[in-house]
Scaffold this active site. Structure first.
Site, short mmCIF file in Angstrom:
data_model
loop_
_atom_site.label_atom_id
_atom_site.label_comp_id
_atom_site.label_asym_id
_atom_site.label_seq_id
_atom_site.Cartn_x
_atom_site.Cartn_y
_atom_site.Cartn_z
N SER A 143 0.83 -1.20 0.00
CA SER A 143 0.00 0.00 0.00
C SER A 143 0.87 1.25 0.00
CB SER A 143 -0.90 0.00 1.24
OG SER A 143 -1.50 1.27 1.43
N TYR A 156 -0.93 -0.09 10.61
CA TYR A 156 -1.05 -0.56 9.23
C TYR A 156 0.13 -0.09 8.38
CZ TYR A 156 -3.08 -1.05 4.53
OH TYR A 156 -3.31 -1.36 3.20
N LYS A 160 2.91 -2.39 6.53
CA LYS A 160 3.09 -2.36 5.08
C LYS A 160 4.51 -1.93 4.71
CE LYS A 160 -0.86 -3.79 3.48
NZ LYS A 160 -0.92 -5.12 2.83
#
Length: 277
Positions: A143, A156, A160
């Site tokens: 991402s 997150y 990532k």
């Protein structure tokens, strides 16, 4: 690989984690359409499975955050089809959360899903792929948050960013037999994410992207076909950006919005000022 069709996956086996909805569903359909046998997984059996070319994906219930389940998924694919050629680590995601107050349990779950699970499945896939004459391909779906974090995405974004580092490390260790690559995805319009992009159907969000639209799941699926194919036989440890060029800088958007608000004369003056800086 067929010379006439470099993305012909007939006789090949593909595993797509989280392949029962959204981006993973589109990825599974793309490989099915290219002739592959496809196994998808999720924590619960879906109402419908990916289908293309008159063929349907196989399903196995698995929580890939569990190392044993991740390994079992890969072993099931190899036992069912006799080989494993492509692993797409697609399962991931996170709701927004305030980093100042988020619980340790939440952080652990997000890191487990977005970083540890891809490690576990890739490790199991490598054990199958290394002895194969044709080796194999691992594709990790990342991402833009791993490069440019947004508010509410601390756990997150960290996971990532770690996935990109993991990709590069595995690419060093497992080549030349197994290639490991990464796709940096941007804003993608899926059914689950539609509400996040506003009441205008995402029109305002699309204006922040050079391509003037959010990605469709099929855009990511096409990139997966390329990375898994012989067209990318020398591509290893790469980070393929599938984000439409990223997002315009906030300063640029502010100037453009100001120009639109004040009319053509202001637009010319503000444009000249921008060039002078």
């Amino acid at each position: 690989m067929s010379i006439s069709n470099p993305v012909d996956f007939t006789g090949r086996t593909v595993v797509v984690t989280g392949g029962t909805k959204g981006i993973g569903f589109a990825i599974a359909e793309a490989f099915l359409g290219a002739g592959a046998d496809v196994l998808v997984c999720g924590r619960g059996e879906p109402l419908a499975l990916p289908t293309a070319g008159g063929r349907t994906a196989h399903f196995l219930a698995a929580d890939v955050r569990d190392p044993a389940a991740a390994s079992g998924l890969v072993e099931h694919a190899a036992a069912s089809f006799g080989r494993l050629d492509v692993l797409v680590n697609n399962a991931g995601g996170s709701p927004d959360a305030d980093a100042a107050t988020v619980s340790p349990r939440f952080v652990e779950k997000i890191v487990a899903l977005n970083l540890l699970a891809p490690f576990y499945t890739a490790q199991a896939a490598n054990r199958v792929m290394q002895p194969q004459e044709s080796g194999g391909s691992v594709i990790n779906i990342g991402s833009v948050s791993g490069h440019d974090p947004q508010p509410g995405t601390a756990a997150y974004s960290a996971a990532k960013a770690g996935l990109l580092g993991l990709t590069r490390a595995l690419a060093l260790e497992w080549a030349p037999r197994v290639r490991v690559n990464h796709i940096t995805t941007g804003l993608i319009r899926t059914e689950n994410a539609a509400a996040v992009y506003g009441d205008d159907g995402g029109a305002a969000v699309a204006r922040t992207i050079p391509m003037s639209r959010m990605a469709a799941p099929g855009d990511v699926a096409g990139a997966c076909l390329y990375l898994a194919s012989g067209l990318a036989s020398y591509v290893n440890g790469a980070d393929l950006a599938v984000h439409g060029g990223g997002e315009f800088p906030a300063r640029y958007l502010a100037v453009q919005d100001g120009a639109r608000a004040h009319g053509p004369e202001s637009r010319a003056v503000e444009g000249a000022t921008t060039l002078d800086r």
